[in-house]
Design a protein around this motif. Structure first.
Motif, PDB file in Angstrom:
ATOM      1  N   PHE A  25      25.010 -14.952 155.228  1.00  0.00           N
ATOM      2  CA  PHE A  25      25.101 -16.201 154.466  1.00  0.00           C
ATOM      3  C   PHE A  25      23.965 -16.295 153.456  1.00  0.00           C
ATOM      4  N   ARG A  26      22.748 -15.918 153.880  1.00  0.00           N
ATOM      5  CA  ARG A  26      21.617 -15.943 152.950  1.00  0.00           C
ATOM      6  C   ARG A  26      21.898 -15.028 151.757  1.00  0.00           C
ATOM      7  N   ALA A  27      22.370 -13.819 152.035  1.00  0.00           N
ATOM      8  CA  ALA A  27      22.635 -12.861 150.956  1.00  0.00           C
ATOM      9  C   ALA A  27      23.715 -13.390 150.010  1.00  0.00           C
ATOM     10  N   ARG A  28      24.774 -13.984 150.578  1.00  0.00           N
ATOM     11  CA  ARG A  28      25.874 -14.482 149.744  1.00  0.00           C
ATOM     12  C   ARG A  28      25.415 -15.659 148.871  1.00  0.00           C
ATOM     13  N   LEU A  29      24.682 -16.606 149.461  1.00  0.00           N
ATOM     14  CA  LEU A  29      24.239 -17.762 148.682  1.00  0.00           C
ATOM     15  C   LEU A  29      23.265 -17.340 147.580  1.00  0.00           C
ATOM     16  N   CYS A  30      22.378 -16.402 147.905  1.00  0.00           N
ATOM     17  CA  CYS A  30      21.441 -15.907 146.874  1.00  0.00           C
ATOM     18  C   CYS A  30      22.196 -15.202 145.752  1.00  0.00           C
ATOM     19  N   GLU A  31      23.249 -14.503 146.116  1.00  0.00           N
ATOM     20  CA  GLU A  31      24.078 -13.835 145.102  1.00  0.00           C
ATOM     21  C   GLU A  31      24.731 -14.863 144.185  1.00  0.00           C
ATOM     22  N   VAL A  32      25.263 -15.941 144.776  1.00  0.00           N
ATOM     23  CA  VAL A  32      25.884 -17.000 143.975  1.00  0.00           C
ATOM     24  C   VAL A  32      24.840 -17.662 143.073  1.00  0.00           C
ATOM     25  N   ALA A  33      23.656 -17.926 143.626  1.00  0.00           N
ATOM     26  CA  ALA A  33      22.598 -18.572 142.841  1.00  0.00           C
ATOM     27  C   ALA A  33      22.129 -17.676 141.705  1.00  0.00           C
ATOM     28  N   THR A  34      21.981 -16.386 141.985  1.00  0.00           N
ATOM     29  CA  THR A  34      21.550 -15.448 140.940  1.00  0.00           C
ATOM     30  C   THR A  34      22.562 -15.404 139.802  1.00  0.00           C
ATOM     31  N   LYS A  35      23.846 -15.389 140.162  1.00  0.00           N
ATOM     32  CA  LYS A  35      24.890 -15.386 139.145  1.00  0.00           C
ATOM     33  C   LYS A  35      24.895 -16.692 138.361  1.00  0.00           C
TER      34      LYS A  35
ATOM     35  N   GLU B 241      11.397 -29.355 146.211  1.00  0.00           N
ATOM     36  CA  GLU B 241      10.339 -29.880 145.346  1.00  0.00           C
ATOM     37  C   GLU B 241       9.213 -28.864 145.190  1.00  0.00           C
ATOM     38  N   HIS B 242       8.883 -28.154 146.259  1.00  0.00           N
ATOM     39  CA  HIS B 242       7.750 -27.231 146.243  1.00  0.00           C
ATOM     40  C   HIS B 242       8.072 -25.925 145.520  1.00  0.00           C
ATOM     41  N   TYR B 243       9.262 -25.358 145.805  1.00  0.00           N
ATOM     42  CA  TYR B 243       9.588 -24.035 145.279  1.00  0.00           C
ATOM     43  C   TYR B 243      10.518 -24.049 144.072  1.00  0.00           C
ATOM     44  N   GLY B 244      11.162 -25.189 143.802  1.00  0.00           N
ATOM     45  CA  GLY B 244      12.063 -25.239 142.664  1.00  0.00           C
ATOM     46  C   GLY B 244      13.296 -24.374 142.835  1.00  0.00           C
ATOM     47  N   ARG B 245      13.825 -24.306 144.058  1.00  0.00           N
ATOM     48  CA  ARG B 245      15.019 -23.524 144.371  1.00  0.00           C
ATOM     49  C   ARG B 245      15.923 -24.361 145.273  1.00  0.00           C
ATOM     50  N   PRO B 246      17.235 -24.092 145.256  1.00  0.00           N
ATOM     51  CA  PRO B 246      18.089 -24.708 146.281  1.00  0.00           C
ATOM     52  C   PRO B 246      17.702 -24.166 147.652  1.00  0.00           C
TER      53      PRO B 246
ATOM     54  N   ASP C  81      10.832 -15.405 146.089  1.00  0.00           N
ATOM     55  CA  ASP C  81      11.320 -14.739 144.880  1.00  0.00           C
ATOM     56  C   ASP C  81      12.841 -14.774 144.788  1.00  0.00           C
ATOM     57  N   SER C  82      13.512 -15.255 145.832  1.00  0.00           N
ATOM     58  CA  SER C  82      14.973 -15.320 145.828  1.00  0.00           C
ATOM     59  C   SER C  82      15.447 -16.489 144.976  1.00  0.00           C
ATOM     60  N   ALA C  83      16.691 -16.395 144.505  1.00  0.00           N
ATOM     61  CA  ALA C  83      17.257 -17.483 143.692  1.00  0.00           C
ATOM     62  C   ALA C  83      17.565 -18.709 144.539  1.00  0.00           C
ATOM     63  N   ALA C  84      17.733 -18.508 145.848  1.00  0.00           N
ATOM     64  CA  ALA C  84      17.938 -19.617 146.790  1.00  0.00           C
ATOM     65  C   ALA C  84      17.188 -19.280 148.070  1.00  0.00           C
ATOM     66  N   ILE C  85      16.860 -20.300 148.844  1.00  0.00           N
ATOM     67  CA  ILE C  85      16.127 -20.104 150.098  1.00  0.00           C
ATOM     68  C   ILE C  85      17.001 -20.574 151.256  1.00  0.00           C
ATOM     69  N   VAL C  86      17.220 -19.682 152.224  1.00  0.00           N
ATOM     70  CA  VAL C  86      17.971 -19.998 153.434  1.00  0.00           C
ATOM     71  C   VAL C  86      17.113 -19.579 154.619  1.00  0.00           C
ATOM     72  N   LEU C  87      16.766 -20.521 155.470  1.00  0.00           N
ATOM     73  CA  LEU C  87      15.908 -20.262 156.621  1.00  0.00           C
ATOM     74  C   LEU C  87      16.541 -20.827 157.881  1.00  0.00           C
TER      75      LEU C  87
ATOM     76  N   SER D 215      21.279 -28.187 156.980  1.00  0.00           N
ATOM     77  CA  SER D 215      21.396 -29.093 155.838  1.00  0.00           C
ATOM     78  C   SER D 215      20.766 -28.439 154.622  1.00  0.00           C
ATOM     79  N   GLY D 216      21.353 -28.719 153.469  1.00  0.00           N
ATOM     80  CA  GLY D 216      20.841 -28.149 152.233  1.00  0.00           C
ATOM     81  C   GLY D 216      20.620 -29.197 151.168  1.00  0.00           C
ATOM     82  N   ARG D 217      19.704 -28.898 150.263  1.00  0.00           N
ATOM     83  CA  ARG D 217      19.439 -29.724 149.100  1.00  0.00           C
ATOM     84  C   ARG D 217      19.373 -28.817 147.883  1.00  0.00           C
ATOM     85  N   SER D 218      19.732 -29.368 146.744  1.00  0.00           N
ATOM     86  CA  SER D 218      19.774 -28.556 145.540  1.00  0.00           C
ATOM     87  C   SER D 218      18.993 -29.236 144.432  1.00  0.00           C
ATOM     88  N   LEU D 219      19.150 -28.711 143.225  1.00  0.00           N
ATOM     89  CA  LEU D 219      18.520 -29.271 142.043  1.00  0.00           C
ATOM     90  C   LEU D 219      19.504 -29.165 140.892  1.00  0.00           C
TER      91      LEU D 219
END
Length: 579
Positions: free
Chosen positions: A444-454, A381-386, A356-362, A402-406
């Motif tokens: 980092f997860r919280a910050r990236l999700c914040e940027v993605a949500t914005k 591809e599966h979740y439609g999120r960075p 449910d997050s705007a971005a996924i960091v694991l 490593s990260g991938r985006s859309l």
């Protein structure tokens, strides 16, 4: 969580525009329609796109930094100075490295190449490698596909008395390295007409300029012309593997280069092509993406990418075969790791509710740093999120991810907003690498999700599947495929045409195929037309396709099937929905 559904968008068509472009560019209405879908509407632009002639390439000396870099390298070659080509460990870096090393050797220069070990050294230039090169008698270091962010390392090179030339295409930061020359298509202040070259494309342009200096003319000698024609083929591998837009110069490189590889592959690549079961009479960009590039990249992911440069430059047939088999073995290991990590990552997302997050960091200490980038692509591809995945190290040691985006979320820009939590990062809009302390992962997860949500102003938008037209299966013919071939090579920003067909049923009983039963083989029927089909990666949706009497709307691309001299059309199912 089930895979995220995509919005299917069928391109709208303007009959008058199709007729005008068809007549002006002298192409069939089908090709005109596809060109318009790719935002090519002017006849002259369409002709240049379809012709993709080598004469359309921009002069190499026009690329920022090339005049200074070529002059210094040519001086070093003539003076027998030892030159080190320092490449990145991915396919783009190793192919560009192979081009420059081969040219220096051909011109009688003294050289060596160095590719950092992904797990032991990480990405790009490092001080220890520069120190060891200096101790080995090197006086000039030339990077390939890395170095544009190596500010501290450039200072170390200067302290050591090494001349440094940076050739790269990744996003520069605010401060550029203090190098003798920086060769980059988007160097600040540059007006180079094409910004999309990959690292191997940049290296080829530099090699071309060096060949001109060695020839004493813009027109190179016949021997060097043959070399450059072969080098276009090697560079094309890196261009396709790095998923750069196949427009303008990139399209020319890839179209000409793949033809050259089919006609005259170097020994090592010929062995690898045979092992990968690629048809050598016609090499497609998709052959590179799915068969050749994964094997070139596998060594850098799991072992040492120095082997790949050796493969591309060896003149020993026995060694070529040995190296090709080694890369194939690495690729098989990579596939097993990828499947395991993908399953673990999906399970982690579903258990945590992070879908449910705007971005996924694991992150996980069980993950291999060389494979997390590929898995990130699968999750996008599966979740439609960075997605950013981290291979965590024990304790609080620096860990690599490593990260991938859309489209719509520029990853490199987003990471800039997180840089206080990162030890380092680099890349571009759609792909990037990071290094961070495990203790910073949650922040980092919280910050990236914040940027993605914005960025998204809420939840991530539903990903789209763009379709060129609604067509009946009965229109799928060999003549149509010949028309579509005019748009080759396919790739980023020039995807293989995709169509929609409605009220389609499964003819007979489908079956799972492929390693891990990941794919589905079937026949599809619409009215009186029945065609063989393959649904790659759809094994987990097998029960939907096997439901008796079900009708579907399918998104597909037509393919040529050849068997024992007989040619027919089969279709590749990209996605489907039950009616």
């Amino acid at each position: 969580m089930p895979r995220r559904e995509k919005d299917w968008v069928v391109c709208q068509h303007d009959a008058a525009a199709i007729a005008a472009l068809s007549g002006g560019a002298k192409v069939s209405p089908v090709v005109a329609q596809l060109l318009l879908n790719r935002e090519i509407s002017e006849p002259e632009t369409a002709k240049r796109f379809l012709d993709a002639s080598l004469t359309q390439l921009h002069a190499p000396m026009a690329l920022p930094g090339v005049p200074e870099a070529a002059a210094r390298i040519w001086t070093a070659i003539q003076g027998k100075e030892k030159i080190c080509i320092f490449g990145d460990y991915d396919a783009d870096g190793v192919t560009g490295t192979a081009v420059l090393i081969s040219l220096i050797e051909r011109l009688g220069g003294s050289s060596e190449f160095y590719i950092p070990h992904r797990l032991e050294e990480g990405y790009g230039l490092n001080a220890e490698a520069l120190q060891s090169r200096k101790a080995n008698g090197v006086s000039l270091v030339v990077t390939v596909d890395c170095g544009i962010t190596a500010v501290d390392e450039a200072l170390e090179a200067r302290r050591l008395g090494l001349d440094l030339i940076v050739t790269d295409h990744h996003e520069p930061k605010d401060t550029l390295p203090d190098a003798l020359a920086i060769v980059h298509p988007r160097k600040p202040g540059s007006d180079y007409p094409f910004a999309g070259l990959s690292g191997s494309g940049v290296a080829f342009k530099l090699a071309w300029a060096i060949a001109q200096l060695a020839s004493g003319s813009d027109k190179v000698t016949p021997e060097l012309r043959e070399f450059l024609q072969d080098a276009v083929g090697i560079a094309a591998l890196g261009l396709v593997a790095d998923v750069v837009p196949l427009r303008e110069e990139n399209r020319i490189f890839v179209r000409y280069g793949l033809n050259r590889l089919a006609a005259n592959p170097p020994l090592g690549l010929k062995a690898l092509i045979d092992i990968a079961e690629v048809k050598r009479d016609k090499i497609l960009a998709e052959d590179v993406s799915f068969r050749i590039a994964p094997r070139l990249n596998a060594a850098g992911r799991l072992g040492c990418a120095m082997l790949v440069v050796e493969l591309l430059t060896t003149r020993n047939p026995a060694r070529a075969r040995e190296l090709a088999m080694a890369l194939d073995g690495f690729n098989s290991q990579r596939q097993l790791l990828e499947r395991r990590i993908t399953a673990q990552a999906k399970e982690l997302v579903e258990e945590s509710g992070w879908h449910d997050s705007a971005a996924i960091v694991l992150g996980s200490p069980e993950w291999h740093a060389g494979v997390v980038g590929i898995v990130a692509s699968r999750l996008v591809e599966h979740y439609g999120r960075p997605v950013i995945l981290i291979a965590l190290k024990a304790g609080d040691e620096l860990s690599t991810g490593s990260g991938r985006s859309l489209p719509g979320f520029e990853l490199h820009t987003a990471l800039k907003s997180c840089e206080s939590l990162l030890a380092s990062y680099g890349g571009h809009a759609m792909a990037a690498g990071v290094r961070l302390l495990p203790s910073n992962l949650e922040a980092f997860r919280a910050r990236l999700c914040e940027v993605a949500t914005k960025t998204y102003q809420g939840a991530a938008p539903t990903p789209q599947l763009l379709l060129d037209a609604e067509v009946p299966l009965s229109s799928m013919s060999l003549n149509l495929l010949r028309d579509l071939d005019r748009l080759e090579p396919y790739g980023c920003e020039n995807p293989r045409p995709r169509f929609q067909a409605t009220r389609v049923t499964v003819d007979g009983i489908p079956k799972k195929v492929g390693q891990g039963e990941r794919h589905v083989s079937l026949r599809l029927r619409q009215g009186n037309t029945s065609l063989r089909a393959i649904a790659f990666g759809q094994g987990e949706r097998f029960d939907e396709l096997a439901e008796p009497g079900a009708e579907f709307v399918i998104a597909f691309t037509p393919r040529l099937n050849e068997w024992q001299g007989y040619k027919s059309v089969q279709i590749e199912v990209v996605d489907f929905r039950k009616l």
